[in-house]
Design a protein around this motif. Structure first.
Motif, PDB file in Angstrom:
ATOM      1  N   THR A  22       0.784  -1.128  -0.023  1.00  0.00           N
ATOM      2  CA  THR A  22      -0.066  -0.039  -0.076  1.00  0.00           C
ATOM      3  C   THR A  22       0.937   1.308  -0.109  1.00  0.00           C
ATOM      4  O   THR A  22       0.577   2.220  -0.513  1.00  0.00           O
ATOM      5  CB  THR A  22      -0.882   0.042   1.427  1.00  0.00           C
ATOM      6  N   ARG A  40       3.479   1.746  -1.379  1.00  0.00           N
ATOM      7  CA  ARG A  40       3.914   2.141  -2.787  1.00  0.00           C
ATOM      8  C   ARG A  40       2.787   2.689  -4.099  1.00  0.00           C
ATOM      9  O   ARG A  40       3.197   2.701  -5.074  1.00  0.00           O
ATOM     10  CB  ARG A  40       4.693   1.107  -3.265  1.00  0.00           C
ATOM     11  N   LEU A  41       1.696   2.720  -3.323  1.00  0.00           N
ATOM     12  CA  LEU A  41       0.404   3.055  -4.345  1.00  0.00           C
ATOM     13  C   LEU A  41       0.516   4.493  -4.221  1.00  0.00           C
ATOM     14  O   LEU A  41       0.167   5.282  -3.049  1.00  0.00           O
ATOM     15  CB  LEU A  41      -0.767   2.654  -3.688  1.00  0.00           C
ATOM     16  N   SER A  42       0.275   5.371  -5.176  1.00  0.00           N
ATOM     17  CA  SER A  42      -0.166   6.732  -5.380  1.00  0.00           C
ATOM     18  C   SER A  42      -1.470   6.903  -5.073  1.00  0.00           C
ATOM     19  O   SER A  42      -2.445   6.077  -5.024  1.00  0.00           O
ATOM     20  CB  SER A  42      -0.101   7.225  -6.709  1.00  0.00           C
ATOM     21  N   ASP A  43      -1.853   8.122  -4.357  1.00  0.00           N
ATOM     22  CA  ASP A  43      -3.244   8.472  -3.613  1.00  0.00           C
ATOM     23  C   ASP A  43      -4.115   8.155  -4.958  1.00  0.00           C
ATOM     24  O   ASP A  43      -5.356   7.921  -4.744  1.00  0.00           O
ATOM     25  CB  ASP A  43      -3.375   9.690  -3.318  1.00  0.00           C
ATOM     26  N   ALA A  55      -3.777   6.118  -7.544  1.00  0.00           N
ATOM     27  CA  ALA A  55      -3.790   5.016  -8.558  1.00  0.00           C
ATOM     28  C   ALA A  55      -4.856   4.403  -9.117  1.00  0.00           C
ATOM     29  O   ALA A  55      -5.984   4.363  -8.415  1.00  0.00           O
ATOM     30  CB  ALA A  55      -2.916   3.623  -7.506  1.00  0.00           C
ATOM     31  N   ARG A  64      -5.930   4.904  -3.918  1.00  0.00           N
ATOM     32  CA  ARG A  64      -4.993   3.828  -3.191  1.00  0.00           C
ATOM     33  C   ARG A  64      -5.934   3.095  -2.235  1.00  0.00           C
ATOM     34  O   ARG A  64      -5.753   2.065  -2.059  1.00  0.00           O
ATOM     35  CB  ARG A  64      -4.269   4.939  -2.247  1.00  0.00           C
ATOM     36  N   ASP A  65      -6.978   3.680  -1.652  1.00  0.00           N
ATOM     37  CA  ASP A  65      -7.839   2.800  -0.576  1.00  0.00           C
ATOM     38  C   ASP A  65      -8.572   1.587  -1.505  1.00  0.00           C
ATOM     39  O   ASP A  65      -8.315   0.500  -0.923  1.00  0.00           O
ATOM     40  CB  ASP A  65      -8.905   3.547   0.067  1.00  0.00           C
ATOM     41  N   ALA A  78      -5.863  -0.966  -2.514  1.00  0.00           N
ATOM     42  CA  ALA A  78      -5.295  -1.516  -1.332  1.00  0.00           C
ATOM     43  C   ALA A  78      -6.420  -2.659  -0.962  1.00  0.00           C
ATOM     44  O   ALA A  78      -6.262  -3.971  -0.881  1.00  0.00           O
ATOM     45  CB  ALA A  78      -4.997  -0.469  -0.056  1.00  0.00           C
ATOM     46  N   ARG A 116       5.701   5.957  -6.714  1.00  0.00           N
ATOM     47  CA  ARG A 116       4.506   5.478  -6.513  1.00  0.00           C
ATOM     48  C   ARG A 116       4.062   5.029  -7.622  1.00  0.00           C
ATOM     49  O   ARG A 116       3.928   6.010  -8.913  1.00  0.00           O
ATOM     50  CB  ARG A 116       3.820   6.579  -5.786  1.00  0.00           C
TER      51      ARG A 116
END
Length: 142
Positions: free
Chosen positions: A40, A42-45, A47, A59-60, A63, A123
């Protein structure tokens, strides 16, 4: 940005390529290590992951959508980059490579786009898999 502008900017694209390669490998290691928090991180907001016909945005959502892949004791698949390229301005990069099942068989090819969100901090912003090609499978192209 022209080649002359890149040279004048002092960007070391080879070094940036190595950063992205290392980031992609750490991202993959999060799956092997069963570390959802590292995945998580490494995920852009913003993504966007394509998963079959579904699109996970943010991101959420990514994830949460990938959490089931981390629930078992063993990783359901692994991946590693075999090619990374960075744009001339040093802000975006693409990585691609093979996805393998636990027995090591090639099952897909991933394509990821990375954004440098701070110096040295990459990210993932887009991710989409595709079926493996004949070359990916090591078979002759008809």
């Amino acid at each position: 940005m022209s080649a002359a502008a890149v040279a004048a900017s002092g960007l070391d694209l080879a070094a940036l390529q190595r950063q992205v390669d290392a980031t992609e490998r750490a991202f993959a290691r999060s799956m092997a290590d069963r570390d959802h928090a590292a995945f998580t991180a490494r995920l852009s907001d913003h993504a966007v992951f394509f998963s079959g016909s579904a699109v996970l945005q943010g991101r959420d959502a990514v994830a949460a959508g990938w959490k089931p892949f981390f629930d078992g004791a063993a990783a359901p698949f692994s991946w590693a980059p075999d090619h990374v390229v960075v744009l001339g301005d040093g802000l975006l990069a693409q990585s691609t490579g093979l996805v393998r099942d636990p027995a090591g068989r090639v099952i897909a090819r991933f394509n990821s786009v990375w954004r440098q969100e701070a110096p040295g901090v990459w990210r993932i912003v887009f991710d989409k898999g595709q079926p493996p090609t004949a070359a990916d499978l090591g078979t002759a192209v008809p």
